[in-house]
Design a protein around this motif. Structure first.
Motif: not given
Lengths: 400, 453
Positions: B136-138, B152-153, B229-233, B244-245
């Motif tokens: 698990i990476i934060q 948060k998600a 990272g791009v997807q989270i954005h 987020v993780w």
């Protein structure tokens, strides 16, 4: 090629730490990397492969884009000469005459510029940068057909030192280096770079009777003063030695007097195609620059109180150095706006300012040089607001 | 609500040497290693074993004094043969000589119905003990998550868009049950949603087809569309103060197995790829495998670089080095330490480039490229503008962000979005940069400034 490599290898110890020329290591390295792409590999961590493009390739692409304008410029200097002195001449004669006037300027600009650059690299011990490849050519192309070579040298030194090196070298300058050189000459030695006498190189011959060296811009300005329609004035210009020398077609193709590289819009557009096609220059700046010029031309038409203001807007695109300035000067990535939306505004304002300076300012017949320099100064401000908008979007997101 | 995001910016690097979708019987790896350097942000690693100790798969062998709860476990059973240290006694590798038959440390085993009633605390405790927590990476920062915090998600990128990346359909074949169990566990750890982001351009792989309890989002476009990272954005960007993780699908499976079977099963498929391998295929092995048996005798040429991971974000390892903890791929490409006569100007269709500057005709070449490690130029200040922007599909101004980091301007870094970015997101920027700056390193330096100040 092995022999050359061996030669470099043999010389290398002299330039390394402790060698007799260790101070000049940057020169050794600079020359070796021109002959051979270096054998540097990527680091252990991070991207293991890198794109085949580097600054050398980017810069040489710009130089190639300028070659059509240079070649046409050489021909045109000869062509204008023989019209002015009223002699018949072959194509070869014209080219040879032009080359004799232009090539020394080019050589001096490159030689002196590189010498200055090398000196700074050695003193500051930073790698030789490729930027001057482009600057050297640009400086020559914005000079009048004939100008004392010591002035070219002086302007080049000024531009490289004050325009670039004091800010930290390539990539750090605020103003376009080549335009700094031209602006220096413009204000320091106006007699050799402005007025009606310098745009046609006569050599030691006399012009034919009735010849006027006035550029299209100056004809247009005079027409505005005297109340004659500009198109009529342009058509009548030098009619004693040839018909419609300043026709729209001639001005577009470049058969008019002017700085070496600026006259042919066609050749410049050819260069623009290379720059845009290869993605080296921003098409946004080029498009918005031309659009800005045209729109301001139309605005001037709408509020015309004199004949110059009433000049058809598309004439602004082909007279003077607008095309050259927008395609080769405004697109310099270091001094231009660096944000993508900022580039639109930057180009547009260059166009606006050029026409405003041309039409409303009696002191300067051409506006593009000052417009680009002015916008170079304001580019960081444009970027500042673009960046600020980005930050604001991020901040608003956080509070919602 | 399922979301479809279409990305235009980016660049797919087409390299030669994609792994065939089959499992090749290479000689099994003998030794395995856990490398503390794989865990970005691990500050004070402490070893729990000594040379000569025997361990089982799942036995804790390492932890970080700054995050003591998280235990790092041995991937296989066997003997600790070497604890390798570098300069200043920096811990580099813990090497394990594997047993012929792997034996497992036994942890609590749950049935499907047990999982439902499991509390968050119980789940966390088992994950920490069992050595799956490092999966698990934060975000921000891209470091191993802190079990005391609540995200948060949780985001899972269901595909890898990197060059020659392994196909998750192959990696996760037959693991559907465990993937689902892993998702159920992750759901307990957040009050928000678990997002599973899929590639809109390819078929949904069976492992994802019937997953319950996730929010499925689809992404379309060139690399870096697969970067989490791009997807989270594009789903719900990370702001200052957000947490987020992210978990790799393989990590989800590992978590699921720990609960359903009560063991740490560190077996994984690794794709052996690159232009210099004869046989590009998948190999079944364990986390941290020694690559020598996959590489030796499988090379087309001598002078090569072996990379753990992909060519954009991977790390150079020796030809008898170990696969990184988070990597599912090794790539072998030619080493580029040669000089090329007039190499900066010569026209070529075989040199890969995002740009079309003089002589670079690679855009005409529709085939696959063989690319070596040469940088094709020296480091320079930023000159060309607008290139990074074309390969970063985020509302971030990369040039300004890099400059802010280089000048150590903390406010600017924050305001320009460093919380949303880790190294892999700017890897393409680093690749296309004509000025050859090491931008991934720049970003990590910036993150460290923000983290430790």
């Amino acid at each position: 090629m092995k022999a050359l490599q061996n030669l470099f290898d043999k010389l290398k110890p002299n330039f390394e730490k402790g060698g007799k020329w260790e101070k000049f290591y940057t020169l050794y390295e600079g020359h070796r990397t021109i002959a051979f792409a270096p054998d540097i590999t990527t680091k252990a961590k991070g991207s293991q492969i890198k794109d085949a493009v580097d600054l050398k390739r980017v810069m040489i692409t710009v130089v190639i884009a300028m070659i059509p304008a240079l070649l046409f410029g050489i021909f045109n200097v000869g062509y204008q000469h023989f019209i002015a002195v009223g002699e018949e001449a072959t194509f070869i004669d014209k080219v040879l005459f032009g080359a004799m006037a232009v090539v020394p300027t080019l050589i001096v600009s490159y030689a002196i510029g590189l010498l200055t650059e090398f000196t700074f690299c050695v003193i500051r011990n930073h790698p030789i940068s490729e930027g001057f490849l482009v600057t050297g050519m640009l400086i020559a192309l914005v000079m009048p057909p004939y100008i004392p070579l010591w002035q070219v040298a002086l302007a080049t030194i000024f531009a490289v030192v004050i325009g670039k090196e004091v800010f930290g070298g390539t990539g750090m300058n605020i103003l376009n280096v080549a335009l700094t050189a031209r602006a220096f000459l413009y204000f320091a030695y106006p007699a050799q770079i402005s007025g009606d006498q310098v745009w046609t190189y006569l050599g030691d011959k006399a012009a034919v009777d009735g010849f006027s060296g006035a550029t299209a811009l100056s004809v247009a300005f005079q027409a505005g003063q005297s109340g004659e329609p500009v198109t009529a004035a342009l058509a009548a210009h030098n009619s004693s030695i040839g018909d419609s020398l300043y026709s729209f077609a001639n001005m577009f193709l470049g058969f008019i007097p002017g700085s070496i590289g600026e006259t042919s819009v066609l050749m410049i557009l050819l260069g623009a195609a290379v720059l845009v096609g290869t993605g080296v220059a921003s098409w946004k700046i080029i498009v918005s620059g031309f659009a800005g010029t045209y729109i301001m031309g139309l605005i001037m038409n709408a509020f015309a109180v004199n004949e110059y203001m009433a000049m058809p807007a598309h004439y602004h695109l082909v007279i003077g150095g607008v095309a050259f300035g927008i395609v080769f000067m405004a697109t310099d990535p270091v001094s231009a706006a660096q944000t993508e939306s900022g580039k639109w505004l930057y180009g547009l304002l260059i166009g606006f300012l050029t026409v405003i300076i041309r039409v409303t300012n009696p002191a300067y017949p051409e506006g593009i040089m000052l417009a680009v320099l002015l916008m170079n100064v304001f580019a960081p401000l444009i970027d500042f607001y673009v960046v600020k908008a980005n930050k604001k979007r991020r901040l608003q997101r956080a509070t919602v | 609500m399922s979301k479809l995001v279409k990305l235009k910016k980016g660049f797919d690097i087409k390299l030669a040497g994609k792994a065939e979708k089959q499992i090749e019987a290479f000689q099994p790896a003998q030794t395995f290693a856990i490398k503390p350097t794989d865990f970005v942000g691990m500050q004070r690693p402490k070893v729990l074993v000594k040379e000569g100790d025997t361990v089982k798969a799942g036995t804790p062998i390492l932890f970080d004094k700054k995050l003591e709860k998280v235990l790092y476990a041995a991937p296989v059973s066997g003997e600790i043969v070497e604890i390798k240290r570098g300069e200043k006694r920096k811990l580099l590798e813990i090497r394990i000589m594997a047993d012929k038959e792997v034996s497992y440390e036994a942890y609590d085993k749950f049935s499907d119905s047990d999982l439902k009633s499991l509390s968050k605390e119980q789940a966390t405790a088992q994950m920490l003990k069992g050595g799956v927590w490092p999966q698990i990476i934060q975000r921000p920062f891209g470091v191993v998550a802190n079990p005391d915090e609540e995200p948060k998600a949780i985001y899972i990128s269901g595909f890898d868009s990197h060059p020659l990346a392994p196909d998750y359909g192959v990696l996760l074949k037959g693991q559907e049950k465990f993937f689902q169990a892993g998702i159920s566990i992750l759901k307990k750890l957040t009050s928000g949603q678990v997002h599973l982001n899929l590639d809109a351009q390819s078929e949904v792989s069976p492992a994802y087809a019937d997953v319950q309890g996730v929010q499925v989002n689809k992404f379309e476009g060139p690399h870096p569309a697969g970067n989490v990272g791009v997807q989270i954005h594009h789903i719900d960007p990370i702001n200052k103060g957000d947490l987020v993780w992210t978990v790799n699908p393989y990590g989800v499976v590992q978590i699921g197995k720990l609960f359903l079977e009560g063991i740490l099963d560190a077996s994984k498929l690794v794709a052996v790829t690159g232009s210099e391998v004869n046989k590009a295929a998948y190999v079944k092995t364990y986390v941290g495998a020694n690559v020598s048996t996959f590489v030796n005798g499988n090379l087309k040429s001598e002078h090569v670089r072996v990379i753990s991971g992909n060519v954009l974000t991977g790390e150079k390892i020796a030809s008898d080095g170990y696969v990184g903890y988070y990597h599912h791929q090794i790539t072998v490409i030619p080493e580029g330490d040669y000089e090329e006569f007039l190499g900066w100007i010569k026209p070529s269709t075989s040199k890969l480039s995002f740009s079309k500057a003089l002589g670079l005709f690679s855009f005409l070449n529709k085939g696959e490229f063989k690319v070596d490690t040469n940088t094709h130029g020296e480091e320079r200040p930023f000159v060309v503008s607008g290139v990074f922007e074309k390969v970063l599909p985020m509302d971030v101004l990369p040039t300004y962000l890099f400059k802010a980091i280089i000048s150590e301007d903390f406010d600017e870094m924050e305001e320009l979005g460093l919380y949303e970015i880790i190294e892999e997101d700017v890897a393409l920027c680093e690749f296309v940069d004509p000025s050859k700056n090491d931008l991934q390193e720049v970003v990590r330096n910036g993150i460290e400034l923000l983290m430790y100040s």
